[in-house]
Design an enzyme around this catalytic site. Structure first.
Site, PDB file in Angstrom:
ATOM      1  CD  GLU A  24      16.202  64.526  61.539  1.00  0.00           C
ATOM      2  OE1 GLU A  24      15.457  63.708  61.348  1.00  0.00           O
ATOM      3  OE2 GLU A  24      16.008  65.594  60.734  1.00  0.00           O
ATOM      4  CG  ASP A  63      19.119  69.809  61.425  1.00  0.00           C
ATOM      5  OD1 ASP A  63      18.962  69.264  62.269  1.00  0.00           O
ATOM      6  OD2 ASP A  63      19.403  69.258  60.224  1.00  0.00           O
TER       7      ASP A  63
END
Length: 490
Positions: free
Chosen positions: A147, A79
């Site tokens: 994350e 991400d």
């Protein structure tokens, strides 16, 4: 889109980074990218699987003769932070990232975050997996999810799943440095339903805006003196209390791990105080610009009348209590480390603040090299906001990564760095939430280091990466994997 990326060197890495730029992947929306990577792995005949949370692992067997070499895990997160300039309409769930190569030798994005954090680490791992000229031991590429929003992928990583004994985290952002420790952290959520009251006849509505700040990473950039839009706008609201100001709504910051660049508030005050309040705001703008000179010189503060008059605002008491609590809330560097000079030990970012129809929401990110200090700072939030009747909870807590200066993997990396680049890398501890601390808790046998290319402005639309550093990072990564496969003594 972004075809020019494939003309950059090293081409395999940049080709994969192009795929990442063209595939929307904000936190919580990584499924399309995971599917692309699984099809890519199938095309190469590489085994892959996912754990229950959805983290992706792609495996490649050792080259002949290196079967007994230690297993290496290449680790990064899929991400990216979704931040765009206010005037740039960008849907991070649908639109690709548009990149450009600057005359300065850096790669930039057009008015959005670039996603070099951690897209370049992911792209490097993918390029390693497809490199048929590389001598290597058993390889696993671990790609985690969410994350940037919560560390969710690492926190929910399956135990007993990974097989390697060495982990290369590819999520660092400084050339010539290697990281062996990081801060832990936790999200502090504050919520309250505050009393409101109707406007009286003589009150008028105004829009207070603070824009033009640089923003940045709430860990790496927390000690650089940049403005926090929430901290500064609350300061302005506090200065407007003597004029009878009452808050109607508030919106500041978009992510708890990004320094807020903009904040906006609607307020009401007696009409005969408008001119004096506007004069006070103009003085405050000059004061703030002077304080932030050479750091955030684009700060703009405005107070403008609204055409639409709201029906209610917070009561005067509730408005004052909220502004005063926010005014004294911890924000910025709390303590510098004595054990690791020059490194922030404990900090807090007032990341996201919302107020609408009396409903108040705050999300702050507390970080520390000591888990006990993280817990204490979170408890200070609880104690403070309980005074105004708010509810506080702590979420997504993750541990720090305790440094191991005697790491054999670190010794090997330092020797290789000296041999190839003629200099010893700086061994660092970072005030940011690398996933290594969480992974080490689940897999205590892992020997870990973190390194990467030179990235600046992460978590903001100013994010950029130095092209030469990417080539250097790639060569170091390949050389280290081959060195580990050959098994020479560090």
């Amino acid at each position: 889109m972004n075809a020019h990326l494939e003309q950059l060197s090293p081409r395999p890495l940049w080709r994969h980074f192009r795929t990442l730029c063209n595939t929307p992947r904000p936190s919580g929306h990584e499924a399309a990218l995971v599917a692309i990577l699984e099809r890519w792995a199938d095309g190469l005949g590489l085994a892959h699987d996912r754990d229950a949370f959805g983290n992706l692992r792609i495996c490649k067997p050792a080259t002949p003769g290196a079967e007994s070499a230690p297993g290496v895990i290449l680790q990064g997160h899929l991400d990216m932070v979704a931040q765009a300039n206010a005037e740039h309409p960008h849907d991070f769930t649908r639109d690709p990232i548009e990149t450009r190569v600057g005359d300065d030798g850096w790669l930039h994005a057009r008015d959005t975050t670039l996603g070099a954090d951690n897209g370049l680490g992911v792209a490097a791992a993918l390029a390693i997996l497809e490199d048929e000229t590389l001598e290597h031991g058993p390889l696993e590429a671990l790609f985690t999810l969410e994350e940037e929003s919560s560390m969710g992928g690492a926190l929910n990583l399956a135990e007993g799943w990974l097989e390697g004994s060495l982990l290369l985290n590819l999520d660092s952002e400084d050339r010539g440095q290697v990281y062996i420790g990081c801060a832990g952290g936790a999200d502090v959520i504050v919520e309250a339903q505050l009393p409101t009251a109707p406007l009286v006849d003589h009150e008028i509505a105004l829009r207070l805006s603070l824009t033009g700040l640089s923003g940045g990473h709430s860990g790496i950039d927390i000690n650089k003196g940049r403005g926090n839009a929430n901290r500064l706008l609350v300061r302005v609201l506090r200065a407007l209390e003597p004029y009878g100001a009452r808050l109607v709504d508030y919106r500041g910051g978009t992510l708890r791990n990004a320094l807020p660049r903009e904040a906006f508030a609607t307020l009401v005050l007696p009409g005969d105080e408008q001119a004096t309040a506007s004069e006070r705001v103009a003085v405050l703008q000059a004061e703030l610009r002077a304080e932030l000179a050479e750091v955030d010189e684009g700060l703009t503060l405005t107070l403008l009348p609204l055409d639409v008059r709201p029906s209610e605002a917070l009561t005067e008491q509730a408005s004052q209590q909220l502004v005063r609590a926010l005014h004294v809330a911890p924000c910025g560097v709390e303590r510098m480390s004595v054990a690791v000079p020059g490194v922030v030990e404990t900090s807090n970012n007032l990341g996201v603040i919302r107020l609408e129809d009396g409903g108040f929401h705050l999300c702050a990110l507390v970080r520390s090299l000591h888990d006990s200090a993280t817990q204490d700072l979170a408890d200070r939030f609880r104690a403070l906001f309980e005074l105004v009747g708010a509810r506080t909870r702590v979420e997504n807590a993750y541990p720090g990564w305790t440094p191991d200066p005697g790491s054999p993997l670190l010794a090997r990396f330092r020797r290789l760095h000296q041999k190839r680049l003629g200099s010893d890398p700086e061994v660092k501890v970072i005030h940011a939430g690398l996933e290594c601390g969480i992974l080490g808790g689940k897999y205590p046998q892992l020997d870990m280091i973190s390194f990467g290319p030179l990235i600046r402005g992460a978590h903001s639309p100013d994010e950029r990466v130095e092209l030469d550093s990417v080539a250097e990072f790639w060569e170091l990564l390949r050389a280290l994997i081959e060195d580990l496969a050959r098994g020479e003594t560090p």
